[in-house]
Design a protein around this motif. Structure first.
Motif, PDB file in Angstrom:
ATOM      1  N   VAL A  15       9.871 -29.748  22.696  1.00  0.00           N
ATOM      2  CA  VAL A  15       8.461 -29.741  22.313  1.00  0.00           C
ATOM      3  C   VAL A  15       7.789 -28.547  22.966  1.00  0.00           C
ATOM      4  CG1 VAL A  15       8.285 -32.231  21.968  1.00  0.00           C
ATOM      5  CG2 VAL A  15       7.869 -31.280  24.237  1.00  0.00           C
ATOM      6  N   GLN A  69       4.552 -25.223  21.983  1.00  0.00           N
ATOM      7  CA  GLN A  69       3.941 -24.435  20.910  1.00  0.00           C
ATOM      8  C   GLN A  69       4.949 -23.510  20.218  1.00  0.00           C
ATOM      9  OE1 GLN A  69      -0.148 -23.353  20.884  1.00  0.00           O
ATOM     10  NE2 GLN A  69      -0.424 -23.890  23.036  1.00  0.00           N
ATOM     11  N   ARG A 116       8.787 -24.765  13.589  1.00  0.00           N
ATOM     12  CA  ARG A 116       8.759 -25.838  12.593  1.00  0.00           C
ATOM     13  C   ARG A 116       7.825 -25.479  11.433  1.00  0.00           C
ATOM     14  NH1 ARG A 116       6.923 -29.385  15.591  1.00  0.00           N
ATOM     15  NH2 ARG A 116       8.808 -30.516  16.212  1.00  0.00           N
ATOM     16  N   ASN A 117       6.659 -24.960  11.734  1.00  0.00           N
ATOM     17  CA  ASN A 117       5.693 -24.634  10.689  1.00  0.00           C
ATOM     18  C   ASN A 117       6.095 -23.408   9.879  1.00  0.00           C
ATOM     19  OD1 ASN A 117       4.109 -26.776  11.560  1.00  0.00           O
ATOM     20  ND2 ASN A 117       2.875 -25.503  12.923  1.00  0.00           N
ATOM     21  N   ARG A 143      -1.670 -19.887  14.290  1.00  0.00           N
ATOM     22  CA  ARG A 143      -1.753 -20.533  15.594  1.00  0.00           C
ATOM     23  C   ARG A 143      -2.652 -19.720  16.539  1.00  0.00           C
ATOM     24  NH1 ARG A 143       0.883 -24.699  18.165  1.00  0.00           N
ATOM     25  NH2 ARG A 143       1.037 -25.341  15.988  1.00  0.00           N
ATOM     26  N   ASP A 166       6.613 -25.625  17.728  1.00  0.00           N
ATOM     27  CA  ASP A 166       5.726 -25.915  16.596  1.00  0.00           C
ATOM     28  C   ASP A 166       5.664 -24.732  15.633  1.00  0.00           C
ATOM     29  OD1 ASP A 166       5.202 -28.384  17.664  1.00  0.00           O
ATOM     30  OD2 ASP A 166       3.352 -27.749  18.679  1.00  0.00           O
TER      31      ASP A 166
END
Length: 363
Positions: free
Chosen positions: A50, A52, A58-59, A300, A55
């Motif tokens: 986990v 940023q 993943r995005n 982001r 993330d």
């Protein structure tokens, strides 16, 4: 040692298609790390990574999958404006199927729903391919038909409502993890590797570039341009369907009005950032990874820099304009310096001419 060697190396590196996008990505990541000290922190929670950076990875999968199919279509000199609508249709069909099933939590039921969504994406891609290759409709117009009508089809499937289900196996496709890595990242990496192997380890990549450079010359050379072009539209439809499923899996909800809205533009931006020209021909699959990461990092960065959400598109446009201007041929010429025209014998007074044997004999 040649003093001009480092200069020529810098020019060659800065002239690469991926130099400026990669530099912009690094600068944004550094700026985010400075603004938010914990930005680069990655930890393990419940056996999964986990943070940023995770993330962002993943995005980035959704724009990468869309751009992967879009890149192959653009390589042939075409375009596919329907990928966003295909996302909405595919997700709507999969969730509607799960909603009507007796056991939405059964992995086999989820597999059937995913396969149904992918098959529908392939069918839509086949429709685009028929319009372009058989009926001779221009790709822009042919795919715009489904760009407009596809979202209406998704609305009919969902009956104008937001379709929601409760299915942990389906949610795991977008929010789960495999060996600590996000499932979406694993799916994106596997699909990218398979497509890259097929395209670059076979003659398909060469055929796509030949069609994009000169379709008529490729046809006269024996290339089955219609069949090849049809294939890439089918592939683009299937990849768009997969992108829709991965994108909607974490929320397990299908909003036909908003799913994939303007995502076709994001896919085109990723392709252009990856160094592929919109007029067809040479294409770069590795550049799609950089483009997808850059696009996601920009989104982001807006949050980290605490900019208003309404300025996201403006900030994105500013970064993209800066990259395009820096990578333009005129900017490269200005940054690299003007090359001197080749000198002709006798034009340089310091040039020492070789002796002429005929003159020496006559003397």
């Amino acid at each position: 040692m040649n003093a001009s060697a480092p200069v020529s190396t810098v020019r060659r590196v800065s002239g690469h298609a991926l130099f400026w996008p990669t530099l912009a990505l690094v600068v944004l990541l550094v700026a985010c790390s400075v603004t938010s000290p914990g930005f680069a922190d990655v930890s393990v929670r419940d056996g999964a990574l986990v943070g940023q950076p995770v993330d962002i990875l993943r995005n980035s999968v959704t724009p990468l999958l869309l751009a992967l199919g879009m890149c192959l279509v653009i390589a042939t000199g075409g375009i596919d404006l329907s990928v966003g609508a295909v996302m909405a249709i595919s997700l709507a069909v999969s969730l509607t199927y799960l909603q009507g099933s007796a056991d939405a939590g059964n992995p086999l039921t989820v597999l059937s729903a995913v396969v149904l969504g992918l098959l529908l994406g392939v069918a839509v891609g086949s429709f685009n391919g028929v319009l372009v290759t058989v009926l001779g409709v221009q790709p822009f117009i042919a795919t715009m038909i489904l760009m407009v009508a596809g979202r209406g089809i998704a609305m009919l499937i969902t009956k104008g409502q937001i379709t929601t289900v409760t299915s942990p196996p389906f949610k795991a496709l977008g929010a789960g993890s495999v060996l600590g890595l996000p499932t979406a990242v694993v799916i994106g990496a596997v699909v990218f590797a398979v497509v890259a192997l097929v395209v670059r380890r076979s003659a398909l990549g060469m055929l796509l570039e030949a069609i994009g450079i000169n379709r008529e010359a490729a046809r006269l050379s024996g290339v089955r341009s219609r069949r090849t072009t049809f294939t890439v539209y089918v592939l683009a439809g299937g990849l768009a369907a997969l992108a829709g499923i991965v994108y909607g899996a974490p929320t397990m909800a299908a909003d036909a009005n908003n799913i994939g809205l303007f995502f076709e533009l994001n896919a085109i931006v990723v392709v252009v950032l990856g160094g592929t020209r919109l007029d067809g021909g040479r294409f770069y699959l590795s550049g799609l990874v950089v483009g997808a990461l850059l696009l996601t990092t920009i989104e982001r960065a807006v949050i980290i820099f605490q900019l208003p959400s309404t300025t996201t598109n403006l900030f994105k446009a500013a970064v993209l304009i800066a990259i395009c201007v820096a990578a333009s041929p005129r900017a490269k010429q200005w940054l690299g310096g003007r090359r001197r025209p080749p000198s002709t014998p006798g034009s340089d007074p310091r040039r020492i001419s070789a002796p002429d044997p005929a003159k020496e004999m006559s003397a």
